[in-house]
Design an enzyme around this catalytic site. Structure first.
Site, PDB file in Angstrom:
ATOM      1  CG  ASP A  97      -2.402  -0.864   0.523  1.00  0.00           C
ATOM      2  OD1 ASP A  97      -2.107  -1.176  -0.028  1.00  0.00           O
ATOM      3  OD2 ASP A  97      -2.590  -1.633   2.214  1.00  0.00           O
ATOM      4  CD  GLU A  98       5.242   1.870   3.953  1.00  0.00           C
ATOM      5  OE1 GLU A  98       5.251   2.477   5.040  1.00  0.00           O
ATOM      6  OE2 GLU A  98       6.062   1.480   3.233  1.00  0.00           O
ATOM      7  CG  LEU A  99       5.502   0.341  -4.687  1.00  0.00           C
ATOM      8  CD1 LEU A  99       7.051   1.461  -3.892  1.00  0.00           C
ATOM      9  CD2 LEU A  99       5.674  -0.882  -4.545  1.00  0.00           C
TER      10      LEU A  99
END
Length: 1048
Positions: A97-99
């Site tokens: 999700d961060e990516l």
């Protein structure tokens, strides 16, 4: 660590600048904690701290099933994101999700993304294979639906395509960490600095430079940035250098080559000066302060195999390019040499054909520049709107003028702004003068003289006029104009007119003012007070060659009868009335003894009955005396071998036109509204070069030479010559003929054979019924005010007809099928009109049916549904149902829908009855946020009805684009939380907008279009200047430096 460049087809093709706001963090790390936190990441964090690099720490954030808002905010508050890819990175949905969020930030804000592959193969990340791929599949099975899996997979593919450091390639992990810390530090140092925050429109400039640079190409390219002084060339070049520096191992910015330490002071052949110039470039690019070279092939020897970036700023001599960048072979593959200059001939002479012409900012951009300088904000404070607009006009949108004048007025009251306006009009600021004067000083004496002629007299004139008037002077106008245009001192408009910027014009006037403290000893007289004093006191001298006099600025005074006696070299006179209110008091002229042998005589409202008897007009090229009190020009026949134009329009007392048999080169004769004129001289029949003969409104004119069959004659207007009864034998070459409002009874026979070139015809209704034939060449036909009940067959069959005017044909009941070429139809005041049977082929421009109150419902439906480029008008009491968005009054608000609105729309206004004169309607659409704050101004429409008032309501419809196509690069980010508000206003108080409605149209399929960034359609304009076109750089080898640019 390598730069964040990508060769993947999946890399983003959207470019944007980084936010100018200060960020909380330098670096945001994305990593799988158990793999790297205790060892690798902790060492990297220490190295960052030693270099003053602040890194976001996530220990305080509780990890859960989805990414937290505070983490999203931290990503967006970081200048660089480092993705630390390890074997178990994909086992965490949090990491994935961060990516995804990091790539959103990269696209939206241009955030720099760097990669570290820690004990993992980039190919496994790209393909989601091996151990890394197994971890990814397990995460997807636990946490994701198919849509989420696709987003994660794409993000992993994109990040794997960013070149980064691979731990398996390093024998010493400490060295790798040290290298990464150094690379991050360099990235932060080359981030677009806040130095360019106030450069309005910089993103658009850099976007246009993007395609010229063609960074994916390994060829050596030389690119020119060309434009007038003060337009912002150096700022663009410095921003460009700031962006590109990280992509080139060797780079150099050579500033201000025009002067200073780079200028050779020992002559063009001085070897030591050339060595010194090369030495300075090599010292800069190789960072060797003590470097010494001994021959002029040193640059080639050092750089022929190096990829370099060199900016050569403000070049004003071809020799500078010969010394510093003589040939492309001097530099290695992929090198870019960028040259800024005011002189396009230097670029062309050096073989540089990729040239970006820096244009003037739009009105909106110019206003923002002024506001940032004057108010330190991007908008005009309340109460300053009018005075700011005046300053904008005076500065002519030139950025340096806007910035300097704005800074000088910062903190001043509105009253002080008003006071300073008069000073700005007459005196250049010293900083502006210094910049602009350099271009003038480098001109030859002849070109300086031509510059002063244009600045003081001929600004706005057509090139052919100026060539004609200056033909016998020692000025080579053709070559001189090209030189001035190439050096950005004038611009030749597409219509052939010469345009000099207001501030350059002020410079030219100031140079003349400095010629002498005594006005009568200057070359040109342009200041009204100075001219009044010279003419009243007779203090002119032989130095004066031109007088440009706005008589309305000084009021009434007595002009000395001997005013021109000493001005023996005077060639150009323009006396005009700038104040059109009719209240201006004009000079009183005693009997004038003498007028010099003038080339140009323009004298509005000339107060005497005749010109001085001693006047010798043999040098006259143009004679224009509108609104004069002349009864006749002179006695007898005068030699007029050079005269090309005579305009005596609105000389109401003029009774006689002189014998013009000696005016063998006369091309234009304008006698409009000479109401006392009864007869034209027979000598007109001998004017073998006459092109235009206008007699409009000569209501007492009765006699015209019967034979004016001149092969040169193209335009004849006899409109409203109400006593004319017969049509003379007119040229077969005629293109435009107006005989409306005359008593001519007989229409010429076989007009289709005789007037095969006729394009525009205005003929009275009484002749229309006798008209059996019209030439197929007719494109515009005006038969308004006719008694016809039907449109003749000869009109219906015209294959090239574009414009038809049947206004006020009160007996006309039907408009039949007309030519497919028809674009404009004016049928207002056709009070008996019921049927409109013609099919309009998309798109027409204007359909006017004002006051056609008997129109049948089918005709009204056809008109309202017709696609129009400009507007349509017809009677109507309610807005049709297809306009789905309706509101009472003059404004309507539409909620934005997901995905935004189509850019094509149609507007319909219901207008109240009127009883007055023609009305003007001015419409502006404004886009506002939910809170009512103005977001941006959209398109504008301005219309005028040329009809009298109406007792009935009317519908006006307009088709068009929501956004200006010319400003399409300024993308408007509207989301579901936005509203679009249309506000409409009418210039007249007695015309009310009862209802308004908008119909959003479906988008047409996208067509291949050529980018328009300056003035033209093709990528290369007439001068060979490339008008840059945005391109998709997804396959570029070096797109990383452009990640800050956003394609509109």
């Amino acid at each position: 660590m390598a730069s964040s460049s990508s060769s993947s087809s999946s890399s983003s093709s959207s470019f944007s600048f980084p936010s100018a706001d200060l960020k909380r963090f330098h670096v945001f790390p994305s990593f799988h904690g158990p793999d790297v936190r205790r060892k690798f990441l902790s060492h990297l964090e220490n190295h960052f701290a030693s270099k003053g690099i602040t890194m976001f720490k996530d220990q305080e954030i509780e990890r859960g099933h989805s990414i937290k808002p505070e983490l999203v905010k931290s990503i967006r508050d970081s200048r660089v994101s480092i993705v630390l890819l390890s074997e178990n990175y994909a086992s965490s949905s949090w990491c994935l999700d961060e990516l995804v969020e990091i790539f959103k930030c990269k696209a939206d804000q241009g955030q720099i993304v760097m990669t570290i592959f820690y004990d993992v193969n980039p190919s496994d990340v790209r393909k989601q294979s091996g151990v890394f791929g197994s971890a990814f599949e397990k995460t997807c099975q636990r946490k994701a639906d198919e849509e989420m899996k696709q987003r994660w997979s794409k993000a992993l593919t994109d990040v794997a395509n960013i070149e980064g450091e691979h731990s398996l390639n390093w024998a010493n992990e400490a060295n790798m960490i040290q290298k990464i810390a150094a690379d991050v530090s360099n990235k932060l140092n080359v981030t677009l600095s806040r130095d360019f925050d106030d450069m309005v429109g910089l993103q658009a400039h850099l976007r246009k430079m993007n395609s010229l640079l063609c960074l994916e190409c390994d060829d050596v390219k030389m690119i020119g940035i060309w434009g007038p002084a003060g337009i912002g060339k150096t700022t663009i070049a410095r921003a460009l250098y700031n962006i590109l520096s990280s992509e080139f191992g060797l780079k150099c910015f050579m500033g201000n080559l025009r002067g200073g330490s780079y200028r050779s002071t020992m002559g063009v052949d001085d070897y030591d000066s050339k060595l010194s110039l090369q030495n300075q470039l090599l010292s800069k690019i190789l960072n060797q302060k003590e470097m010494k070279i001994h021959h002029l092939s040193a640059i080639k020897d050092w750089l022929h195999d190096q990829r370099v970036l060199i900016i050569l700023d403000d070049v004003d001599d071809i020799e500078q390019l010969e010394i510093l960048a003589k040939e492309r072979s001097w530099f290695g593959p992929g090198s870019r040499i960028v040259v800024t200059t005011k002189d396009k001939t230097i670029l062309k002479a050096h073989g540089i054909n990729d040239i970006y012409n820096v244009g003037y900012p739009s009105q909106k951009e110019a206003l923002e520049m002024l506001c940032l300088s004057a108010f330190k904000q991007s908008f005009v404070p309340e109460g300053f709107e009018e005075v700011a607009s005046k300053v904008l006009k005076l500065c002519g949108y030139l950025p340096i003028g806007l910035c300097v004048v704005g800074s000088s007025l910062r903190g001043e009251s509105k009253h002080e702004w008003e006071i300073q306006l008069s000073r700005i009009k007459s005196n250049l600021d010293s900083k502006i003068e210094q910049v602009l004067r350099m271009g003038y000083d480098r001109l030859s004496k002849k070109d300086q003289s031509l510059f002063l002629h244009i600045a003081n007299f001929f600004n706005g004139w057509f090139v052919n006029q100026v060539k004609s008037i200056l033909a016998d002077s020692n000025l080579d106008v053709t070559i001189g104009l090209k030189t001035l245009a190439d050096k950005s001192l004038v611009h030749i408009h597409s219509n052939g007119s010469i345009v000099m910027h207001f501030l350059l014009q002020q410079l030219g006037k100031q140079i003349v003012l400095e010629q002498s403290e005594e006005p009568g000893k200057r070359q040109f007289l342009v200041e009204a007070e100075d001219i009044r004093d010279v003419l009243a006191n007779g203090t002119g001298t032989g130095s004066v060659i031109g007088i440009f006099f706005d008589m309305s600025k000084v009021g009434e005074f007595s002009m000395n009868g001997r005013a021109f006696n000493e001005m023996r070299n005077l060639q150009f006179i323009t006396f005009y009335v700038g104040d059109l209110s009719g209240k201006a008091r004009l000079p009183i002229l005693d009997d004038m003894e003498y007028l010099p042998r003038l080339r140009l005589l323009i004298w509005e409202s000339y107060p005497r009955k005749r010109l001085p008897p001693t006047f010798q007009p043999e040098c006259l090229i143009e004679l224009c005396m509108k609104f004069s009190k002349l009864e006749k020009l002179w006695e007898g026949t005068q030699p007029l071998p050079k005269l090309k134009k005579m305009d005596l329009s609105n000389s109401f007392k003029l009774k006689e036109i002189p014998n013009l048999s000696e005016a063998t080169n006369l091309e234009i004769l304008i006698l409009s509204s000479c109401t006392s004129l009864v007869e034209l001289p027979s000598s007109i029949s001998n004017l073998r070069k006459l092109k235009r003969l206008w007699m409009t409104g000569c209501e007492n004119l009765q006699v015209i030479p019967n034979n004016i069959n001149l092969s040169s004659l193209e335009e004849v207007s006899m409109k409203s010559c109400s006593r004319l009864r017969s049509l003379p034998n007119i040229s077969w070459s005629i293109k435009c003929l107006d005989v409306g409002g005359t008593r001519i009874q007989e229409a010429p026979k076989s007009t289709d054979e005789r007037w095969s070139r006729l394009e525009c015809l205005h003929i009275d209704g009484r002749n229309l019924e006798r008209l059996a034939h019209l030439p197929e060449s007719v494109r515009s036909l005006d038969c308004s005010n006719s008694d016809i009940e039907r449109i003749p067959d000869c009109i219906v069959g015209l294959p090239r007809l574009v414009t038809l005017n049947v206004k006020n044909c009160v007996n006309l009941e039907t408009i039949p099928a007309l030519s497919r070429s028809l674009e404009l139809l004016y049928a207002s005041e056709c009070v008996s009109l019921k049927k409109v049977c013609c099919t309009f082929y998309n798109p027409v421009k204007i359909l006017m049916f004002y006051n056609c109150l008997k129109l049948e419902e089918e005709a009204r439906r056809k008109i309202i549904q017709q696609s129009v480029n400009m507007y349509a008008c017809l009677p109507g009491r309610e807005i049709p149902a297809e306009f789905t968005h309706k509101a009472t009054g003059n404004s309507i608000t539409i909620d934005m829908v997901p995905g935004g609105l189509s850019s094509r729309l149609k507007v319909c206004l219901l207008l109240s009855p009127t009883n007055g004169n023609p009305c003007s309607i001015h419409i502006i659409g404004r886009l506002k946020s939910r809170g009512g704050v103005l977001f941006t101004e959209l398109n504008e429409w301005a219309l005028t009805t040329q009809s009298r008032g109406s007792p009935s309501e009317h519908l006006f419809t307009f088709g068009g684009d929501l956004f200006h196509k010319k400003n399409i690069c300024h993308e408007v980010d509207v989301t579901g939380s936005e509203k679009i508000v249309f506000e409409f206003s009418c210039m007249r108080n007695d015309v009310k907008i009862i209802e308004c409605a908008v119909q959003i149209l479906k988008e047409e399929p996208q067509r291949n279009q050529v980018g328009y960034f300056e003035t033209g359609g093709n990528n290369t304009n007439e001068d060979g200047v490339y008008e840059a076109e945005d391109k998709n750089f997804k396959n570029s080898k070096h797109p990383g430096c452009w990640s800050w640019l956003k394609k509109a």
